[in-house]
Design a protein around this motif. Structure first.
Motif, PDB file in Angstrom:
ATOM      1  N   PHE A  25     -12.469  64.995  80.327  1.00 47.92           N
ATOM      2  CA  PHE A  25     -13.283  65.243  80.933  1.00 47.92           C
ATOM      3  C   PHE A  25     -13.377  63.774  82.020  1.00 47.92           C
ATOM      4  O   PHE A  25     -14.050  64.047  82.703  1.00 47.92           O
ATOM      5  CB  PHE A  25     -14.251  64.582  80.359  1.00 47.92           C
ATOM      6  CG  PHE A  25     -15.954  64.763  80.320  1.00 47.92           C
ATOM      7  CD1 PHE A  25     -16.531  65.564  81.159  1.00 47.92           C
ATOM      8  CD2 PHE A  25     -16.476  63.883  80.666  1.00 47.92           C
ATOM      9  CE1 PHE A  25     -17.155  65.409  81.990  1.00 47.92           C
ATOM     10  CE2 PHE A  25     -17.485  63.785  80.753  1.00 47.92           C
ATOM     11  CZ  PHE A  25     -18.393  64.713  81.410  1.00 47.92           C
ATOM     12  N   GLY A  26     -12.552  62.276  81.019  1.00 47.61           N
ATOM     13  CA  GLY A  26     -12.946  61.726  82.333  1.00 47.61           C
ATOM     14  C   GLY A  26     -12.091  61.715  83.015  1.00 47.61           C
ATOM     15  O   GLY A  26     -12.407  60.879  83.815  1.00 47.61           O
ATOM     16  N   LEU A  27     -10.725  62.347  82.616  1.00 50.35           N
ATOM     17  CA  LEU A  27      -9.664  61.869  84.019  1.00 50.35           C
ATOM     18  C   LEU A  27     -10.919  62.574  85.412  1.00 50.35           C
ATOM     19  O   LEU A  27     -10.692  62.670  86.521  1.00 50.35           O
ATOM     20  CB  LEU A  27      -8.550  63.324  84.076  1.00 50.35           C
ATOM     21  CG  LEU A  27      -7.667  62.083  83.531  1.00 50.35           C
ATOM     22  CD1 LEU A  27      -6.624  62.824  82.398  1.00 50.35           C
ATOM     23  CD2 LEU A  27      -7.260  61.044  83.693  1.00 50.35           C
ATOM     24  N   PHE A  28     -11.331  63.976  84.878  1.00 52.54           N
ATOM     25  CA  PHE A  28     -12.552  65.050  85.723  1.00 52.54           C
ATOM     26  C   PHE A  28     -13.322  63.887  87.073  1.00 52.54           C
ATOM     27  O   PHE A  28     -13.828  64.836  87.271  1.00 52.54           O
ATOM     28  CB  PHE A  28     -13.157  66.044  84.606  1.00 52.54           C
ATOM     29  CG  PHE A  28     -13.960  66.861  86.083  1.00 52.54           C
ATOM     30  CD1 PHE A  28     -13.235  68.142  86.966  1.00 52.54           C
ATOM     31  CD2 PHE A  28     -14.898  67.159  85.628  1.00 52.54           C
ATOM     32  CE1 PHE A  28     -14.329  68.689  87.504  1.00 52.54           C
ATOM     33  CE2 PHE A  28     -15.833  67.616  86.779  1.00 52.54           C
ATOM     34  CZ  PHE A  28     -15.224  68.655  87.656  1.00 52.54           C
ATOM     35  N   ILE A  29     -13.959  63.203  85.856  1.00 53.77           N
ATOM     36  CA  ILE A  29     -15.322  62.678  86.241  1.00 53.77           C
ATOM     37  C   ILE A  29     -14.367  61.319  87.142  1.00 53.77           C
ATOM     38  O   ILE A  29     -14.679  61.307  88.163  1.00 53.77           O
ATOM     39  CB  ILE A  29     -15.653  61.919  85.159  1.00 53.77           C
ATOM     40  CG1 ILE A  29     -16.633  63.138  83.807  1.00 53.77           C
ATOM     41  CG2 ILE A  29     -16.829  60.831  85.958  1.00 53.77           C
ATOM     42  CD1 ILE A  29     -17.858  63.373  84.779  1.00 53.77           C
ATOM     43  N   ILE A  30     -13.037  60.374  87.287  1.00 58.26           N
ATOM     44  CA  ILE A  30     -12.682  60.032  87.684  1.00 58.26           C
ATOM     45  C   ILE A  30     -11.975  60.757  88.904  1.00 58.26           C
ATOM     46  O   ILE A  30     -12.633  60.052  90.436  1.00 58.26           O
ATOM     47  CB  ILE A  30     -11.074  59.166  87.286  1.00 58.26           C
ATOM     48  CG1 ILE A  30     -11.872  58.573  85.425  1.00 58.26           C
ATOM     49  CG2 ILE A  30     -10.533  58.913  88.155  1.00 58.26           C
ATOM     50  CD1 ILE A  30     -10.889  57.849  85.232  1.00 58.26           C
ATOM     51  N   GLY A  31     -11.938  61.620  88.740  1.00 61.03           N
ATOM     52  CA  GLY A  31     -11.120  62.649  90.173  1.00 61.03           C
ATOM     53  C   GLY A  31     -12.019  62.746  90.796  1.00 61.03           C
ATOM     54  O   GLY A  31     -12.057  62.387  92.270  1.00 61.03           O
ATOM     55  N   ILE A  32     -13.703  63.489  90.493  1.00 60.46           N
ATOM     56  CA  ILE A  32     -14.817  63.561  91.530  1.00 60.46           C
ATOM     57  C   ILE A  32     -15.439  62.385  91.591  1.00 60.46           C
ATOM     58  O   ILE A  32     -15.789  62.286  93.015  1.00 60.46           O
ATOM     59  CB  ILE A  32     -16.357  64.510  90.625  1.00 60.46           C
ATOM     60  CG1 ILE A  32     -15.388  65.529  90.335  1.00 60.46           C
ATOM     61  CG2 ILE A  32     -17.312  64.276  90.753  1.00 60.46           C
ATOM     62  CD1 ILE A  32     -15.444  66.927  91.135  1.00 60.46           C
ATOM     63  N   GLY A  33     -15.639  61.348  91.215  1.00 63.47           N
ATOM     64  CA  GLY A  33     -16.077  60.059  91.757  1.00 63.47           C
ATOM     65  C   GLY A  33     -14.755  59.701  92.975  1.00 63.47           C
ATOM     66  O   GLY A  33     -15.352  59.526  94.083  1.00 63.47           O
ATOM     67  N   THR A  34     -13.469  59.599  92.774  1.00 62.78           N
ATOM     68  CA  THR A  34     -12.516  59.169  94.090  1.00 62.78           C
ATOM     69  C   THR A  34     -12.967  60.734  95.239  1.00 62.78           C
ATOM     70  O   THR A  34     -12.647  59.915  96.428  1.00 62.78           O
ATOM     71  CB  THR A  34     -11.236  59.807  93.394  1.00 62.78           C
ATOM     72  OG1 THR A  34     -11.617  59.028  92.210  1.00 62.78           O
ATOM     73  CG2 THR A  34     -10.657  59.039  94.252  1.00 62.78           C
TER      74      THR A  34
END
Length: 144
Positions: A25-34
């Motif tokens: 979930f954290g990686l998904f959020i980081i990816g979306i933010g990037t």
């Protein structure tokens, strides 16, 4: 006694799964933010009819973040080098952004920081090549 061990294992498996889901979930959020940040940067570049060096360096930083996320998803671990690369590019970007207002001391300190980080990356790479952590790589190195 057997019941306690089975219960402990069941709890451990569930907690590990919950941690894996939280990481994803954290990686998904980081990816979306990037993606959002890169989209905003591209939109800004299109609107301004020009691309600056700082824009390119910022885009490079975003790509490094993507590379970190991808590496973590592939290998399940994150090499220390990736954040060090990001740090070097960030310092270089800061130097470029403040080009007119940098004092000599700030230039010297920033340049020294980049050199120290680069030396750290070289040391890490040497250590990984000379003393691999993967047992198969170690055996192959010993066989030579």
């Amino acid at each position: 006694m057997k019941y306690e061990n089975a219960l402990q294992r069941a709890i451990k498996v569930r907690l590990e799964r919950a941690m894996e889901l939280a990481e994803l979930f954290g990686l998904f959020i980081i990816g979306i933010g990037t993606v959002a940040a890169m989209g905003t940067l591209i939109w800004h570049m299109v609107q301004s009819d020009g691309v600056t060096l700082t824009d390119l360096l910022l885009m490079f930083l975003y790509l490094e973040v993507f590379a970190m996320v991808g590496q973590y998803l592939k290998a399940g671990q994150l090499p220390v080098r990736f954040p060090l690369y990001i740090a070097m590019v960030s310092i270089a970007r800061d130097l470029i952004l403040r080009a007119g207002s940098n004092s000599e001391l700030h230039l010297l300190a920033s340049s020294g920081a980049i050199v120290l980080i680069a030396l750290g990356v070289l040391m890490i790479r040497y250590g990984q090549a000379r003393y691999p952590s993967n047992p198969e790589e170690r055996r192959a190195e010993d066989a030579k």
